[in-house]
Scaffold this active site. Structure first.
Site, PDB file in Angstrom:
ATOM      1  N   SER A   1       0.839  -1.194   0.000  1.00 26.76           N
ATOM      2  CA  SER A   1       0.000   0.000   0.000  1.00 26.76           C
ATOM      3  C   SER A   1       0.875   1.246   0.000  1.00 26.76           C
ATOM      4  O   SER A   1       1.953   1.263   0.613  1.00 26.76           O
ATOM      5  CB  SER A   1      -0.904   0.014   1.237  1.00 26.76           C
ATOM      6  OG  SER A   1      -1.565   1.257   1.365  1.00 26.76           O
TER       7      SER A   1
ATOM      8  N   TYR B   1      -2.391  -0.694  10.110  1.00 27.41           N
ATOM      9  CA  TYR B   1      -2.417  -1.164   8.718  1.00 27.41           C
ATOM     10  C   TYR B   1      -1.111  -0.795   8.014  1.00 27.41           C
ATOM     11  O   TYR B   1      -0.498  -1.629   7.338  1.00 27.41           O
ATOM     12  CB  TYR B   1      -3.613  -0.544   8.005  1.00 27.41           C
ATOM     13  CG  TYR B   1      -3.699  -0.824   6.525  1.00 27.41           C
ATOM     14  CD1 TYR B   1      -4.220  -2.020   6.055  1.00 27.41           C
ATOM     15  CD2 TYR B   1      -3.308   0.132   5.599  1.00 27.41           C
ATOM     16  CE1 TYR B   1      -4.325  -2.266   4.695  1.00 27.41           C
ATOM     17  CE2 TYR B   1      -3.400  -0.094   4.234  1.00 27.41           C
ATOM     18  CZ  TYR B   1      -3.913  -1.300   3.785  1.00 27.41           C
ATOM     19  OH  TYR B   1      -4.010  -1.535   2.433  1.00 27.41           O
TER      20      TYR B   1
END
Length: 254
Positions: free
Chosen positions: A147, A160
């Site tokens: 990401s 995350y």
């Protein structure tokens, strides 16, 4: 000529969004695709139906990640799926895509949330490779979906971002270790992509416009944008690229 003909790919979290787009693209390039899902069987079967409808070859594979014996269960079902197709339980392309986000900053994240995120985003990919080494053929590909949150500041996605950073560290280490077998290991780091996971970012036109403006290309990403990059990394054309994290954010933050 379909470049991935006679190759087998396993895509985790392939029931929808980026995972579905990756599975469909690899199948279009000729690969037999194991469509993994953790809970949403309907969506996974829809992915398989879309692939079959386009003349491709795919089968569903159910195995929740982040739970006891997750990797053993996954490979048992992968082997069974390959046997059902009268194919050897061998693997050419492993795409570690399955994931989710639990929003929260430093004052909000709980140990249970942190453990779940790391279990799915970092621990599962590590042991999927470890237990898959006997199946992964020489010259194979491991592609991890990371990401842009590892590069950009997202305080509300703290755990995350940390889990995805661990995945990128794993990518580099595996690339060094598996290189002698001709296996390349790379990561792809999407930015803001129009998936169900990110629906809150684009379901309202004003929000979509705000996120689109953060890319120098002036739009949010589509799942197919990421799938095309994964397809390149799965191909022979990427044979001299390993240990890299490819930014797939459309120039977000430049």
């Amino acid at each position: 000529m379909k470049e991935l003909r006679n190759k087998t790919a396993l895509v985790t979290g392939a029931g929808r969004g980026i995972g579905r787009a990756i599975a469909r693209r690899l199948a279009a390039d000729g690969a037999r695709v194991a469509v993994h899902y953790g809970s949403d069987e309907t969506s996974a079967r829809r992915t398989v139906d879309l692939i079959a409808g386009a003349g491709g070859d795919a089968f569903c594979l159910h195995a929740p990640l982040g739970v006891h014996d997750d990797v053993r269960t996954l490979y048992e079902r992968f082997d069974a799926g390959m046997a059902g197709a009268e194919q050897p339980a061998e693997l050419d392309i492993l795409v570690n895509n399955a994931g989710f986000n639990l929003r929260g900053g430093v004052a909000d994240v709980t140990p249970e949330q942190f453990d779940r995120l790391v279990a799915v985003h970092a621990k599962a990919p590590l042991f999927l490779v470890q237990h898959g080494l006997g199946r992964l053929r020489k010259g194979g590909r491991v592609i991890n979906i990371s990401s842009a949150a590892t590069r950009l500041n997202h305080p509300s996605s703290l755990a995350y971002s940390m889990a995805k950073s661990a995945l990128e560290a794993l990518t580099r280490s595996l690339a060094a270790e598996l290189g002698e077998r001709g296996i390349t290991v790379n990561a792809v780091a999407p930015g803001f992509v129009k998936t169900d996971l990110n629906r809150h970012r684009w379901s309202v036109p004003e929000r979509e416009a705000a996120h689109a403006a953060r890319s120098v290309l002036g739009r949010m990403g589509e799942p197919e944008d990421i799938a095309d990059i994964v397809a390149f990394l799965a191909s022979d054309g990427s044979r001299w690229i390993t240990g890299q994290c490819i930014d797939a954010s459309g120039g977000t933050g430049l």
